[in-house]
Design a protein around this motif. Sequence first.
Motif, PDB file in Angstrom:
ATOM      1  N   LEU A 155     -17.562  -2.634   0.473  1.00 27.58           N
ATOM      2  CA  LEU A 155     -16.072  -2.519   0.558  1.00 27.58           C
ATOM      3  C   LEU A 155     -15.238  -3.358  -0.166  1.00 27.58           C
ATOM      4  CD1 LEU A 155     -16.284  -2.616   4.728  1.00 27.58           C
ATOM      5  CD2 LEU A 155     -15.852  -0.688   3.085  1.00 27.58           C
ATOM      6  N   THR A 156     -15.923  -3.931  -1.172  1.00 28.85           N
ATOM      7  CA  THR A 156     -15.247  -5.003  -2.111  1.00 28.85           C
ATOM      8  C   THR A 156     -14.074  -4.380  -2.612  1.00 28.85           C
ATOM      9  OG1 THR A 156     -17.539  -5.619  -3.047  1.00 28.85           O
ATOM     10  CG2 THR A 156     -15.609  -6.110  -4.112  1.00 28.85           C
ATOM     11  N   TRP A 157     -13.821  -3.135  -3.094  1.00 30.32           N
ATOM     12  CA  TRP A 157     -12.605  -2.670  -3.806  1.00 30.32           C
ATOM     13  C   TRP A 157     -11.660  -2.270  -2.461  1.00 30.32           C
ATOM     14  CZ3 TRP A 157     -11.551  -4.249  -8.332  1.00 30.32           C
ATOM     15  CH2 TRP A 157     -12.688  -4.674  -9.268  1.00 30.32           C
ATOM     16  N   LEU A 158     -12.160  -1.619  -1.405  1.00 34.24           N
ATOM     17  CA  LEU A 158     -11.381  -0.862  -0.621  1.00 34.24           C
ATOM     18  C   LEU A 158     -10.059  -1.796  -0.220  1.00 34.24           C
ATOM     19  CD1 LEU A 158     -11.022   1.703   1.071  1.00 34.24           C
ATOM     20  CD2 LEU A 158     -12.316   0.341   3.106  1.00 34.24           C
ATOM     21  N   CYS A 196     -13.925 -17.715  -7.121  1.00 33.63           N
ATOM     22  CA  CYS A 196     -14.099 -17.389  -5.773  1.00 33.63           C
ATOM     23  C   CYS A 196     -15.424 -17.563  -5.107  1.00 33.63           C
ATOM     24  CB  CYS A 196     -13.982 -15.922  -5.207  1.00 33.63           C
ATOM     25  SG  CYS A 196     -12.177 -15.355  -6.124  1.00 33.63           S
ATOM     26  N   LYS A 197     -15.506 -18.158  -3.970  1.00 31.39           N
ATOM     27  CA  LYS A 197     -16.961 -18.716  -3.352  1.00 31.39           C
ATOM     28  C   LYS A 197     -17.093 -17.724  -2.057  1.00 31.39           C
ATOM     29  CE  LYS A 197     -17.115 -21.821  -6.318  1.00 31.39           C
ATOM     30  NZ  LYS A 197     -18.129 -21.786  -7.490  1.00 31.39           N
ATOM     31  N   THR A 198     -15.938 -17.054  -1.668  1.00 29.50           N
ATOM     32  CA  THR A 198     -16.363 -16.357  -0.172  1.00 29.50           C
ATOM     33  C   THR A 198     -15.908 -15.008  -0.613  1.00 29.50           C
ATOM     34  OG1 THR A 198     -14.421 -17.000   0.737  1.00 29.50           O
ATOM     35  CG2 THR A 198     -16.420 -18.316   1.169  1.00 29.50           C
ATOM     36  N   ILE A 219     -11.182 -11.289  -2.379  1.00 28.78           N
ATOM     37  CA  ILE A 219     -10.086 -10.041  -2.310  1.00 28.78           C
ATOM     38  C   ILE A 219      -8.980 -10.253  -2.920  1.00 28.78           C
ATOM     39  CG2 ILE A 219      -8.811  -8.958  -0.477  1.00 28.78           C
ATOM     40  CD1 ILE A 219     -10.868  -9.222   1.595  1.00 28.78           C
ATOM     41  N   ALA A 220      -8.412 -11.324  -2.833  1.00 30.60           N
ATOM     42  CA  ALA A 220      -6.894 -11.780  -3.541  1.00 30.60           C
ATOM     43  C   ALA A 220      -7.023 -11.488  -5.059  1.00 30.60           C
ATOM     44  CB  ALA A 220      -6.780 -13.161  -3.305  1.00 30.60           C
ATOM     45  N   PRO A 221      -7.855 -11.691  -5.909  1.00 27.41           N
ATOM     46  CA  PRO A 221      -7.947 -11.473  -7.334  1.00 27.41           C
ATOM     47  C   PRO A 221      -8.293 -10.037  -7.834  1.00 27.41           C
ATOM     48  CG  PRO A 221      -9.771 -12.651  -6.925  1.00 27.41           C
ATOM     49  CD  PRO A 221      -8.928 -12.872  -5.583  1.00 27.41           C
TER      50      PRO A 221
END
Length: 522
Positions: free
Chosen positions: A309-312, A357-359, A364-366
């Motif tokens: 679901l990384t890009w969703l 990013c660590k989590t 999701i933000a970038p």
Amino acid sequence: MDGEGGSSGLAKSAAVKLSEMGRRTKQLGTAMRDPHQQRRIILVIVCVALLLDNMLYMVIVPIIPDYLADLENEQLEHVHVVMHPNTSGNSTSQDKSNKNNLDLQIGVLFASKAILQLLVNPLSGTFIDRVGYDIPLLIGLTVMFISTCIFAFGENYATLFAARSLQGLGSAFADTSGIAMIADKYTEEAERSTALGIALAFISFGSLVAPPFGGVLYEFAGKRVPFLVLASICLADGVLVLTVIKPFSNRTRENMPVGTPIYKLMVDPYIAVVAGALTVANIPLAFLEPTIANWMETTMHSTQWEMGLTWLPAFFPHVLGVYITVKLAAKNPHLQWFYGALGMVIIGASSCTVPACKTFGQLIAPLCGICFGIALVDTALLPTLAFLVDVRHVSVYGSVYAIADISYSVAYAMGPIVAGQIVHTLGFVQLNLGMGLVNVLYAPALLLLRTVSQMKPSFSERDNLLDEAPQGLYDTIKMEERRVKKKGYSSAGNCLSVDENGFDAFSAQRSMSVESSGPEYT
């Protein structure tokens, strides 16, 4: 008696359904005679085609690596049993070699579509300019349907590779002709930006929703089901093209003007800058898609559902970016170049922050920032390509959108093959910093486009020569017919002097006629 009553009821029900279908068909035929309704229906058909193509491109992401790994393990077990029946297990070095070989196979399979699309687009663009937009769209959908069926039933790497490459062939026709058809039907800049924005939203939705769609169906229903579902939708869209657009009955195209050759469009500095921006802006997405899952697994120990679901979530800022750009372009069309440059800066900054990013929540933000920036670039610059063709060349859009498709294909052909090598050699952090820097450095190049909106169309007499609402490319013929009567030209060609944009339409048309050794219009 009950049987007769039942049969009578079924007959009446069938008659009602047939009557309803006839009424809807009649309504559709009436709608197709209305130019505005016709444009909307064509937009729906094209958007479905673009949605399908991008779903087919991304649906294999969760399916193929696992499926090929299973095939590889089966083959290795078979070879091991035959050659070493009394031993068990393989050496660590052998496992590592097999893993590297599998990664290379997956990368080549993913890239094969874009590579073939890149090779075919120069030919498909010229073909579209010659025969129109509807027949190539049907050809593209047909090839995509065949490739999807092969994917569904293919059971070895060679078959899957052939299917993936065949999909690139279909995309070269369907994508280019579909976007060109939208540009042709929507001639006003504000309407064109809106229509292309809707098409981009469908492209984004297809790309981002396909991995979870394919992963869920693959997990619970097997490999064939997701491809058969997409093949069915593709078949339905092809039937709509045949019944609604009727490509083989529309012979108006025989009188269409000859478009500017694709090699001449490629050397146009304005078009070259736009094409370069489309490539550079899409590199982060193309390079992160094949590499980010492994990075997430090693650095933040992400679960399978998180990687799937990384890009969703990025779909929503992409649609928001399309909406904002369309609204801003309607109010300030002269700032299209600025919206594109701003998008590239946002892409660059977002790409540089990915490695920090660590989590999963932080990541999701970038990623949303990258997709938001891509939306700004695509929505601002795709209509600009059509406008540049209108004011500097001949209003035939197949070749110029083939150039746009080539720009995308360059990024997505390199991504699956080059990105992994860069990560292995330099590291994931350096990859992202490099992509971000390239986007920020390229943004000032769009300053070249700041004067584009001040250019006046070569067909500057359009408004006072046409009595009816513009219908895209067909306006050219109507305008030239009126011009022949009004000014007494002996030819219905683009008989214009050199205009303020530096374009000599008469010389260009004459040179094209000489090159093709044929009449001006085909």
